[in-house]
Every structure is written in C-alpha cells, then in structure tokens.
Motif scaffolding. Sequence first.
Motif, PDB file in Angstrom:
ATOM      1  N   ILE A 251      -2.025 -12.717 -47.623  1.00  0.00           N
ATOM      2  CA  ILE A 251      -2.281 -11.472 -48.067  1.00  0.00           C
ATOM      3  C   ILE A 251      -1.332 -10.877 -49.150  1.00  0.00           C
ATOM      4  O   ILE A 251      -1.612  -9.970 -49.773  1.00  0.00           O
ATOM      5  N   ASP A 252      -0.114 -11.181 -49.080  1.00  0.00           N
ATOM      6  CA  ASP A 252       0.788 -10.797 -50.088  1.00  0.00           C
ATOM      7  C   ASP A 252       0.666 -11.594 -51.660  1.00  0.00           C
ATOM      8  O   ASP A 252       1.655 -11.462 -52.074  1.00  0.00           O
ATOM      9  N   GLY A 253      -0.576 -11.854 -51.643  1.00  0.00           N
ATOM     10  CA  GLY A 253      -0.657 -12.837 -53.075  1.00  0.00           C
ATOM     11  C   GLY A 253      -0.209 -14.081 -53.180  1.00  0.00           C
ATOM     12  O   GLY A 253       0.575 -14.386 -52.171  1.00  0.00           O
ATOM     13  N   VAL A 254      -0.782 -14.920 -53.630  1.00  0.00           N
ATOM     14  CA  VAL A 254      -0.363 -16.342 -53.611  1.00  0.00           C
ATOM     15  C   VAL A 254       0.991 -16.681 -54.106  1.00  0.00           C
ATOM     16  O   VAL A 254       1.157 -16.246 -55.341  1.00  0.00           O
ATOM     17  N   ASP A 255       1.875 -17.452 -53.444  1.00  0.00           N
ATOM     18  CA  ASP A 255       3.013 -17.728 -54.198  1.00  0.00           C
ATOM     19  C   ASP A 255       2.589 -19.163 -54.796  1.00  0.00           C
ATOM     20  O   ASP A 255       2.829 -20.155 -54.072  1.00  0.00           O
TER      21      ASP A 255
ATOM     22  N   GLU B 150      -3.560 -21.279 -45.243  1.00  0.00           N
ATOM     23  CA  GLU B 150      -3.284 -20.211 -44.941  1.00  0.00           C
ATOM     24  C   GLU B 150      -2.311 -19.547 -46.252  1.00  0.00           C
ATOM     25  O   GLU B 150      -2.216 -18.359 -46.650  1.00  0.00           O
ATOM     26  N   MET B 151      -1.899 -20.340 -47.137  1.00  0.00           N
ATOM     27  CA  MET B 151      -0.897 -20.216 -48.308  1.00  0.00           C
ATOM     28  C   MET B 151      -1.751 -19.856 -49.385  1.00  0.00           C
ATOM     29  O   MET B 151      -1.563 -18.512 -50.105  1.00  0.00           O
TER      30      MET B 151
END
Lengths: 315, 278
Positions: free
Chosen positions: B237-241, B232-233
């Motif tokens: 959707i907000d880009g990979v941290d 999931e990481m």
Amino acid sequence: MAFGSEASVGHRGEGAAEAAGETKRRRFAFSPAYLYATPVHLLVLGIIVLPAIFVLWLSFEASSFGQSATFVGFDNYIRVLTDPYFWGSVWNTVLVVAVAVHIELLLGLGLALLFASGLPLQRVMLVVVLAPYAISEVTAVAMWRFLFDPDVGPITLMLRYTGLPTLDWTFIPSHGLILVGLLTIWLHLPFTFIILYAARLAVPKELYEAGRTDGANAFQLFRNITLPLLAPAMLIALLFRYIFAFRLFSEVWLLTQGGPARTTEVVSVYLYQEGFRYNSFGTAAATAWMMVVISLLLATGYVWRLRKESMANAF
Amino acid sequence: MRSRRLAIGAGKMLAVAAIVVWSLFPIGFIVLSSFKPGREIFAVPPELFFEPTFEHYASLWHRWPAFFDGLVNSLVITTGATALAVMASLLAGFAYSRYRGVRFLEGSVMFLIGSRLIPPIVVTLPLFPVVNRLGLNDTHLVLILLYATFFVSLGTLLMRTFIDQVPRELDEAAVLDGARPLTILVKIILPLVAPGMLAVAVFVVVFAWNEFLFAYIFTANHAKTAPLVLSEMISSIDGVDWGVLFAASTVQLLPVLVFVVLMNRFLVAGLTAGATKG
C-alpha cells in the motif's frame, strides 16, 4: 509378457485368436498393476475429481459460511447467467483468449519455420526462446508492470517520447486487457513454439525436395506441404492453449484485481470474487461448473475434428 | 543470387535480435536494475553501465524477512511435490506400460486425461473448507499434494511413453533370473527412463516454484511461498519499492531459470511427448 500373471495379456498386436481366447477366460483377477496405479489415482480422485463432483452438488445449493445448504435447483445458474458482471468477465476472457492465443500461434509458427530454416547459434537461440517458460506469473507481472508503468515505465516513456500512443492500463479497461494479453503471449509462446517446431522437424525432407523438383516455389511448398502436415500440431497447440488460457487468473488478479470497477474481470476472477470475497458458494460453484463444461466441450470438439481429419486422410 | 543470400542472412540476424529482445529484455532489465543504485533505476534512457550496488538486496534482507522464509517454503514444497509426482508417475507409468488387458486399467487412462480438463480454481471451492477442517490450512503438505496432483496425469502418460521404449526382452531376462516386478522397475527400467523422470521433474519444479493461485488461497503465514511474498510487494500500500521488488524477483527467478536452461533437452522432450500423447 513379463510377469506371468493371468491378467497380463502380452504384447500389443499378438495373434487375434489368442487375444480372443484371453478375453473369454478373463474374469476379475487381482493384478499388481492396480497397486502401482493406486497412488496416482488416489491423488487425482481425492483432489480433482471428487471435489469437482462436489462442486456440481454445491451449484444446486444455496450456501455460505455458517449456513446449512438448501437445495435451490437452477437458481444459482440463473443468478450467474443474469449477472452483467458475469457476462463482462466472459466477454473479457473470450477476447483475451481469442486474440492472445491466435497471435501466439502465428508467432510460434513463424518461429518454428525460422528455426527449421536454420539460425545462427541455433541451440542457444532455442534456450533463449524457452527462457520465459521459467518465469513465474508474479515475476512476469512485476516486470511488465514496471516496463509499462504510467509514470516511470521505460516503455511508456519511450512510446511517449516517440509520440506513439501509450497503454493507460491503470484506468482504461481495454488497455489493461491488452497488457494481460501481452503477458500471456510472452509467458506461453515457448510452449506453442516447441509443439510446432517438433512437428515441423518431423516433416520428411524428401517431401520438400520432391516439391522443388516439381518446380514449386517457397509459398507453394508452404501452402501444400508445411501447412497441411503441421495442421494437427497446430490444432493440438490451439486446444491446449484455449483450455489453459481459459483458466487465466494470476495475471489479471495481480495486474488489475479485475478493476477498475470490475471491468477487467475474467471468468476465474469472477469465480474467485463470488466464492472468496462475497462468500456466495452457490454462484461460485455454478460458475465453476460452467468452466468445466466449456473445457470438456473444447476437448470434445478437438477429438471430433481429429477423427474427421484422419477420415479425410484415408480418402 | 549473392545479394539475395545476403538479404536472407541480414533478415535472419534481425530475427535473432528481435527474439533476444523479446525473450530476454524483460528478464535482463529486472536483473540489471536490481543492482542499480537508487534513482538510476528510473533513468531514461536506461543506463547499461553503472556502478553495481547491493543496497536493494540489503534492504530486502532487512525489510522483508518473510521473503526468505518464503524461499525456504518454496524449496520444501517444490522438493516434496516433485518427489511425490515423479515417484507416483513412475509407478503408474510402469503399470500402464507393462500390464496390458488389466480390467479398468485401460479405461482409467481416459479418466486421467479427462482430469486435466478441470480448471484448478474449480477444486479450490470445496477443498478450502475441507483443508481448514483437517487443520491442513497453511501447511507445506497441502501445497505438496495439490502441486503433485495437477501433474501426475501428464507425468504418468510421459512415463508410460518412456517405459514403452525400454525393450521387454530386458524384463523377460530378469524374470527368468527370478526378479520380482518391483526389482525390475527399480534395477532395470528406472536407470533407462531417468530422462523421462527428469522431464516430469522439470514440469513440476517450474510449476511448484512459481505457482500463485493455490498458494494465495491455501497459505497465510507459516507456509507462504516466495511468489506470494512477491505479490505482496507488488500490491504494497505504501507504493511499490521497485529496487527491492527487482532484487526479490531476481532471487526468485534465477534458480529456476538456470534449472530450465540446464534441463532444456528434457523440457523439450517432455513438452513434445506430453502434447502428442495426451
């Protein structure tokens, strides 16, 4: 033999006469062995074999959620076999499996021979080669995705810096498959290596000594001793890897989800899409059974080759 | 002659370096990067020396509590599946090794080997509705059963090989002393085949701790495993941290990596025996 019941016949290779007498007397008798073997068989039967047979039935039915199944004969198979996306996924699978597994075999063979010739810190190096075996597909995807990230990946930047071509795996399908292949090789090389290394260690030293006294050079020793004696192990490693690589799912799913536009799908991903995204259980089941049949064919091919081989050795 | 030997030595050193880079660079890169502060993760060329920080671990703790639940779930499921697979394999291996000529038993070996040829994704199709109907969806139990089942056939064959190596004279002596089969298995055979049980355990532990497909299909919240949270990481959707992903990956991979390193002898023994025996 130990447990005194009539059914337990004793050591392998006892007198033939005794064995024959035993067969004649043998009627169905309860043996405690059945009890001991029960848990394993219950699991395999209930979770693998019966569901697989149910899939066969499902593949001749049209069904989806909240809809009762109706018999449709070979319709599902025809629909799958005429679906260009299916053939795309087959082609991708064959390509990745064929290329990755053979490269893996060559690398594994090279490593096995290298280890057999002696390396500094051999024991430590063995563990180093084994390390990727411990890594999850998910973590491996995280690693390789970053290393090859189009914007910030260190390998991409290095390739760009040295003027070499980079992998644009996010939008060029073949590049995505190359990355999948690399990942697959990285994850499974330990397996191939161990099989081949164990087989190489089993080759008696005397053979090489005899060959050297006969004046054979290194290449001749490899060609005439190592290669033929390692052939069965190479075949085993290949077969196992074919069968397991054929199931390839997670790497592709986590890297590209089969995209862009379903161009990097492999057979498992196609099956997953049909069954769990489009709820088309019939076509998913037909795909599943074709996978089973191909796996079985691969295995029979191998058994057949092995038979032939042992016949050839007998002459 | 001497220069040739030198060349071979140099070649081997190069090979060793290549192997180390190939195997360990991706792993080491992730582990090191998880301790790098903010932007330094993206520094080119990557910096080897830096001020280590735990900031990514802190934000993992705050922003992804699900990951730690996932670790607990993975631990429970891995323990359960391993215990089940090892016990079942030991019992069946005992049956195959010590009872010869029992009807159906010999033939069922082919059945076990054959079952390994069925791809796991095939059984998810029919099991999915059944698991739902039984209310087993998103439970530890369903993954424990699945993970154990996909290794019991290999486990049984391995245990048979190992039990075959225990001299029957030991059993026979115990029979004369009036011991029952199960007592013989537990008291005499089990201690001698502990390495075989460890070999089976290594296979199941590595598989169950890392598995993705079954977890993806059969769990949603309650029984979600660590690899699933990691996935999931990756596709967040907000880009990979990346920093947080590296921290989580490190936590997920280190225990099983250490386990494999410690158990490498048993892993090698299992892989070799498993490949040649079926």
